[in-house]
Write a protein that holds these residues in place. Structure first.
Motif, mmCIF file in Angstrom:
data_model
loop_
_atom_site.group_PDB
_atom_site.id
_atom_site.type_symbol
_atom_site.label_atom_id
_atom_site.label_comp_id
_atom_site.label_asym_id
_atom_site.label_seq_id
_atom_site.Cartn_x
_atom_site.Cartn_y
_atom_site.Cartn_z
ATOM 1 N N PRO A 85 -0.032 32.024 33.913
ATOM 2 C CA PRO A 85 1.029 31.349 33.153
ATOM 3 C C PRO A 85 0.639 30.968 31.731
ATOM 4 N N ASP A 86 -0.665 30.938 31.440
ATOM 5 C CA ASP A 86 -1.079 30.630 30.067
ATOM 6 C C ASP A 86 -0.688 31.718 29.088
ATOM 7 N N ILE A 87 -0.401 32.911 29.597
ATOM 8 C CA ILE A 87 -0.236 34.053 28.715
ATOM 9 C C ILE A 87 0.986 33.922 27.812
ATOM 10 N N ILE A 88 2.000 33.186 28.236
ATOM 11 C CA ILE A 88 3.158 32.947 27.361
ATOM 12 C C ILE A 88 3.346 31.452 27.087
ATOM 13 N N GLY A 89 2.277 30.673 27.273
ATOM 14 C CA GLY A 89 2.300 29.272 26.868
ATOM 15 C C GLY A 89 2.951 28.303 27.825
ATOM 16 N N VAL A 90 3.189 28.717 29.079
ATOM 17 C CA VAL A 90 3.870 27.825 30.023
ATOM 18 C C VAL A 90 3.030 26.582 30.310
ATOM 19 N N SER A 91 1.754 26.776 30.612
ATOM 20 C CA SER A 91 0.888 25.636 30.951
ATOM 21 C C SER A 91 0.771 24.662 29.792
ATOM 22 N N SER A 92 0.604 25.197 28.582
ATOM 23 C CA SER A 92 0.489 24.325 27.412
ATOM 24 C C SER A 92 1.789 23.572 27.150
ATOM 25 N N ALA A 94 4.007 22.744 29.398
ATOM 26 C CA ALA A 94 4.127 21.709 30.423
ATOM 27 C C ALA A 94 3.239 20.513 30.093
ATOM 28 N N SER A 95 2.051 20.764 29.567
ATOM 29 C CA SER A 95 1.158 19.666 29.188
ATOM 30 C C SER A 95 1.760 18.823 28.064
ATOM 31 N N VAL A 96 2.396 19.490 27.110
ATOM 32 C CA VAL A 96 3.061 18.756 26.027
ATOM 33 C C VAL A 96 4.196 17.901 26.582
ATOM 34 N N GLY A 119 9.130 21.131 29.333
ATOM 35 C CA GLY A 119 8.213 21.683 28.351
ATOM 36 C C GLY A 119 7.799 23.107 28.675
ATOM 37 N N GLY A 120 7.563 23.394 29.966
ATOM 38 C CA GLY A 120 7.234 24.754 30.364
ATOM 39 C C GLY A 120 8.377 25.721 30.095
ATOM 40 N N LEU A 121 9.615 25.299 30.414
ATOM 41 C CA LEU A 121 10.781 26.144 30.148
ATOM 42 C C LEU A 121 10.964 26.375 28.650
ATOM 43 N N ALA A 122 10.756 25.324 27.849
ATOM 44 C CA ALA A 122 10.883 25.469 26.402
ATOM 45 C C ALA A 122 9.883 26.492 25.867
ATOM 46 N N ALA A 123 8.665 26.476 26.404
ATOM 47 C CA ALA A 123 7.663 27.452 25.975
ATOM 48 C C ALA A 123 8.086 28.873 26.339
ATOM 49 N N VAL A 124 8.659 29.044 27.539
ATOM 50 C CA VAL A 124 9.121 30.368 27.953
ATOM 51 C C VAL A 124 10.225 30.878 27.036
ATOM 52 N N PHE A 125 11.227 30.050 26.779
ATOM 53 C CA PHE A 125 12.348 30.478 25.938
ATOM 54 C C PHE A 125 11.904 30.739 24.502
ATOM 55 N N LEU A 126 10.966 29.935 24.012
ATOM 56 C CA LEU A 126 10.467 30.155 22.655
ATOM 57 C C LEU A 126 9.694 31.468 22.569
ATOM 58 N N ALA A 146 1.012 32.694 20.227
ATOM 59 C CA ALA A 146 1.448 31.796 19.156
ATOM 60 C C ALA A 146 2.021 30.497 19.719
ATOM 61 N N VAL A 147 2.833 30.607 20.779
ATOM 62 C CA VAL A 147 3.415 29.411 21.401
ATOM 63 C C VAL A 147 2.323 28.548 22.022
ATOM 64 N N HIS A 148 1.342 29.183 22.644
ATOM 65 C CA HIS A 148 0.218 28.440 23.218
ATOM 66 C C HIS A 148 -0.524 27.653 22.145
ATOM 67 N N ALA A 149 -0.787 28.288 21.006
ATOM 68 C CA ALA A 149 -1.482 27.600 19.914
ATOM 69 C C ALA A 149 -0.645 26.437 19.379
ATOM 70 N N LEU A 150 0.662 26.661 19.238
ATOM 71 C CA LEU A 150 1.544 25.593 18.765
ATOM 72 C C LEU A 150 1.571 24.426 19.746
ATOM 73 N N ALA A 151 1.665 24.733 21.043
ATOM 74 C CA ALA A 151 1.697 23.676 22.050
ATOM 75 C C ALA A 151 0.382 22.897 22.076
ATOM 76 N N GLN A 152 -0.733 23.582 21.929
ATOM 77 C CA GLN A 152 -2.023 22.890 21.902
ATOM 78 C C GLN A 152 -2.118 21.968 20.698
ATOM 79 N N THR A 153 -1.561 22.399 19.570
ATOM 80 C CA THR A 153 -1.551 21.541 18.380
ATOM 81 C C THR A 153 -0.708 20.288 18.615
ATOM 82 N N LEU A 154 0.476 20.468 19.185
ATOM 83 C CA LEU A 154 1.329 19.317 19.488
ATOM 84 C C LEU A 154 0.651 18.384 20.496
ATOM 85 N N LEU A 155 -0.034 18.958 21.465
ATOM 86 C CA LEU A 155 -0.732 18.137 22.451
ATOM 87 C C LEU A 155 -1.830 17.310 21.798
#
Length: 223
Positions: A85-92, A94-96, A119-126, A146-155
């Motif tokens: 799930p990390d591959i499209i930023g779902v985990s990140s 969800a953490s945010v 948060g996980g759904l938002a990452a998928v749609f983005l 890119a979404v994973h990196a953005l989510a990690q920054t927000l986190l």
């Protein structure tokens, strides 16, 4: 030995390991519990078994099963045994969502779970939105990075605004995961949800297999 027999033996061995781990989770712990004590109706043993150990073992089993199914779907669709799930930023994502709930909504289990799911759904749609122009799996993977990196920054920004003694610790504990707070009253919601979602995924297995074929062949089939 053909592939079918090898697969059957691997599944049998995995099922045996799961069964042994489940039994160990029920039997081992700080408070000793024996079958004789349970059969004799020892109040402390029965309470420890039914309120703590059995719910935690069931939650660990159903959680692992759900994560395994999710990983299988990602690996099937992307045709990569290392996909997750990390591959499209779902985990990140969800953490945010969980960190946002802990900081600005409530640290309760329900609000944290809902916000993490959102948060996980938002990452998928983005990720899907960013990958739409390319319409390929590679575009989706790049969008997910890119979404994973953005989510990690927000986190990280949310962690910087958190109280180091309370909120930050809650965020870190949520990300690490724990079964320590699981009791009998907290099993009724996640277990049916995971089972229903897994049943829906298995019902759509044909569509998932269609998503795993090559791009050119998929276009020929109208997928």
């Amino acid at each position: 030995m053909n592939n079918r027999k090898r697969t059957a033996l691997c599944l049998l061995g995995a099922a045996l390991c799961v069964f042994m781990a489940f039994g160990a989770a029920l039997a081992l712990g700080r408070y000793p519990i024996t079958p004789a004590a349970l059969l004799a109706g020892d109040a402390m043993a029965v309470r420890t078994f039914t309120v703590l150990r059995l719910p935690r073992a069931v939650m660990a089993l159903i959680g692992g099963f759900g994560l395994g199914v999710a990983g299988f779907i990602y690996q099937t669709v992307f045709r990569n045994p290392l996909a997750s799930p990390d591959i499209i930023g779902v985990s990140s994502g969800a953490s945010v969502g969980a960190a946002f709930a802990i900081l600005f909504v409530s640290s309760g289990a329900l609000s944290t779970t809902v916000c993490a799911f959102a948060g996980g759904l938002a990452a998928v749609f983005l990720s899907l939105g960013l990958a739409a122009p390319g319409r390929s799996k590679m575009s989706l993977v790049l969008a997910g990075i890119a979404v994973h990196a953005l989510a990690q920054t927000l986190l990280m920004l949310l962690k910087l605004t958190a109280d180091p003694e309370k909120e930050l610790a809650s965020i870190e504990y949520w990300i690490m995961g724990s079964l320590a707070a699981v009791t009998r009253s907290r099993v009724w919601f996640p277990v049916p949800v995971v089972l229903v979602c897994c049943a829906a995924i298995f019902a759509l297995h044909r569509q998932a297999l269609l998503l795993s074929i090559e791009e050119g062949e998929a276009r020929l089939l109208g997928v």
